[in-house]
Design a protein around this motif. Structure first.
Motif, PDB file in Angstrom:
ATOM      1  N   UNK D   1       1.073  -1.059   0.068  1.00 13.73           N
ATOM      2  CA  UNK D   1      -0.170  -0.200  -0.265  1.00 13.73           C
ATOM      3  C   UNK D   1       0.754   1.061   0.081  1.00 13.73           C
ATOM      4  N   UNK D   2       0.578   2.418  -1.161  1.00 16.62           N
ATOM      5  CA  UNK D   2       1.318   3.460  -0.767  1.00 16.62           C
ATOM      6  C   UNK D   2       0.515   4.345  -0.165  1.00 16.62           C
ATOM      7  N   UNK D   3       1.169   5.389   0.494  1.00 15.62           N
ATOM      8  CA  UNK D   3      -0.299   6.965   0.971  1.00 15.62           C
ATOM      9  C   UNK D   3       0.467   7.608  -0.058  1.00 15.62           C
ATOM     10  N   UNK D   4      -0.032   8.800   0.436  1.00 17.47           N
ATOM     11  CA  UNK D   4      -0.059  10.292  -0.524  1.00 17.47           C
ATOM     12  C   UNK D   4       0.242  10.917   0.049  1.00 17.47           C
ATOM     13  N   UNK D   5       0.626  12.066  -0.492  1.00 20.95           N
ATOM     14  CA  UNK D   5       0.855  13.437   0.726  1.00 20.95           C
ATOM     15  C   UNK D   5       0.783  14.899  -0.419  1.00 20.95           C
ATOM     16  N   UNK D  30       5.416  11.857  -9.118  1.00 17.70           N
ATOM     17  CA  UNK D  30       5.747  10.940  -7.911  1.00 17.70           C
ATOM     18  C   UNK D  30       7.391  10.123  -7.629  1.00 17.70           C
ATOM     19  N   UNK D  31       7.543   9.574  -9.081  1.00 16.95           N
ATOM     20  CA  UNK D  31       8.497   9.045  -9.507  1.00 16.95           C
ATOM     21  C   UNK D  31       9.423   9.705  -9.453  1.00 16.95           C
ATOM     22  N   UNK D  34      10.098  10.573  -5.621  1.00 14.27           N
ATOM     23  CA  UNK D  34      11.155  10.224  -4.665  1.00 14.27           C
ATOM     24  C   UNK D  34      12.013   9.522  -5.003  1.00 14.27           C
ATOM     25  N   UNK D 136      14.161   1.116   1.102  1.00 14.62           N
ATOM     26  CA  UNK D 136      14.617   2.846   0.313  1.00 14.62           C
ATOM     27  C   UNK D 136      13.322   3.438  -0.141  1.00 14.62           C
TER      28      UNK D 136
END
Lengths: 136, 136, 136, 136
Positions: D1-5, D30-31, D34, D136
Motif C-alpha cells: 500500500x502506498x501513502x499519499x501526500x 511521484x516517481x 521519490x 529505500x
C-alpha cells in the motif's frame, strides 16, 4: 623558505596539464599543484570534522515572504558568535542574495547552513566548505 | 620515457600532503600528483563534451516491480552499440545492483543514464564520468 | 495562487523523509520538496549555460603575498560590470576571506572564478552556482 | 500500500519541474519526487556512516604497468568478504575498465576504494556511494 620536490610524469600528460593551467590563468605549475594539494586537504579537514574551520553560506530569497527577514535576522543573532559577517545584495524588487561567513566546527557550520536553507522563502542555498588558511 | 618537473612548496604543506597520501596508500608523491592532475583532466573532458569517453552507471532496483526487468533489457538493447557490458548482483530477494559501462560522447552517456535512473523501481542511480584512458 | 499535486510514496520512505526534514529544520514537506526541485533546476540552468545567472566565489588568501592585493583589486575592477559586491573578513594577521557575488552567463562567471582562484597566495577558492531567483 | 501526500507549489515552478522530468524520461511526478527523496536519504546514510551499505568503484588502468594486475588481484582477494563481484572491460590494447561492487560500512568501502585508486597504473578512479535498497 620553500621546500622542493620532483614529479615524474608522462610527457603527454604534462603537456595536457600545461594547457589546462594556462586556460585557468596559472602563472606556473607549482602554484597549480599547490592548489590541487590544498583543495584535497580542505576536503579531508571537513570529512574529519575535528578542527575549527570556516564556511560561507550563499542563499537567494524572496524578501516579500512573510516573516522571512525577521526569521533570518533572529537566526543569525542566535548564532552571532559563529557568524562573522554578512553580505547582502538586492537582485531585483523581490530577490536578495545573502552570503554569510561562519566560523566553527564543521558540524556546527553545517547546522546553521541547514537552518537557513530550510526557511520558507529561501529559494536556493549552498554551503562552501573552506578553511581558516592556517597551515594551508 | 618520463618527464620530470620540480614543485616549490611550503614545508608545512608538504608534510600534510605526505600524511594524506600515506593514509590513501600512495607509494610516492609523483603517483599522487599524477592522480590529482588526471582527475582534473577527466573533469575538463566531461565539461567540454567533445571527445568520445567512457562512463559507468550504477543502479539499485527492485526486480519485483512490474515490467521493470523487461524495460531495462529493452532500453539496454536500444543502446547496444554504446553499452559495453553489464554487471549484475543479487543483493537480496528483492534488490539488484547493476552496473553498466557505456562508451560515447558525454551527452549521449548522460542520456542513457537519465533513462535508466528515471525508470519506476530503480531506487537509486549514479553516473561515474571516467575516461578511455588514452593520453591520460 | 499556489498549485497542488499529490505524491504517492511507500509509507516507510515517507517516514524516513519526515525524519530527515525535521533534522534539517523544515516546517513542512511542501517546502522541502520545493527545495529539492529548485536545486535540480539550478543545476540544470548551469549545465545548459544559456541564461544570465548569479554565482558567488569564496577565496581564502594570505594578504602578505607580494602584489596579491593589487592583483585582486585590478582583476575585480576589470570585471566591475559583473562583480556586484564583495565581502571581506580578516581571519587572522595573515589570512583574509573574501566573497564576491558575480552576475553573468555561467561561462563568464566560471572564468572570473578561475582567474581569482589561480592567483598565487589564494590558498583556497570555490564557486557557488546559484540563481537570480526569478521564476524559481 | 502506498501513502499519499500533497505538495503546494508555485504554478511556474511546477511547469519548469514538469519540463525537467519529461527530459529525463520520468513517467510521472511521484516517481521523480521519490527519486529526489531517495537520493537525499542515500547521501545522509553515507554521511552518518553507521549502517552497512553498498558502493561501486570504477577504475581505468593500463594493464601493462608492471605488477599492477598482480596487485589488483591480491588486493581484491584480501577484501574478498566485502567485494561482491567485478566487471572487466578491455578498452583498448593498453587500457582496462574495472568496476567492483563492495558491501560494508561506508568507511570500509572508502578504504578499499582509496587502496585501488592509489595504485600506480590506475589512471582514474571513482567511488559511487549507493545503497542496499532495503527500506529505500
Amino acid at each position: 623558505m620553500l621546500a622542493r620536490f620532483g614529479v615524474s610524469i608522462e610527457p603527454e600528460l604534462l603537456e595536457k596539464f600545461d594547457r589546462l593551467i594556462a586556460e585557468r590563468g596559472y602563472k606556473n605549475r607549482s602554484e597549480a599543484i599547490r592548489d590541487l594539494i590544498r583543495e584535497r586537504l580542505v576536503q579531508q579537514e571537513w570529512e574529519k570534522g575535528i578542527e575549527e574551520t570556516v564556511g560561507t553560506v550563499t542563499i537567494v530569497y524572496d524578501h516579500h515572504v512573510r516573516e522571512l527577514t525577521t526569521m533570518l535576522t533572529e537566526l543569525q543573532h542566535q548564532h552571532h558568535n559563529s557568524i562573522l559577517a554578512t553580505l547582502h545584495i538586492h537582485l531585483d524588487t523581490h530577490h536578495c542574495l545573502e552570503v554569510l561567513a561562519i566560523r566553527g566546527k564543521p558540524d556546527a557550520i553545517r547546522q546553521v547552513a541547514h537552518r537557513l536553507i530550510s526557511l520558507r522563502g529561501v529559494k536556493h542555498g549552498k554551503l562552501v566548505m573552506t578553511s581558516t588558511g592556517t597551515h594551508l
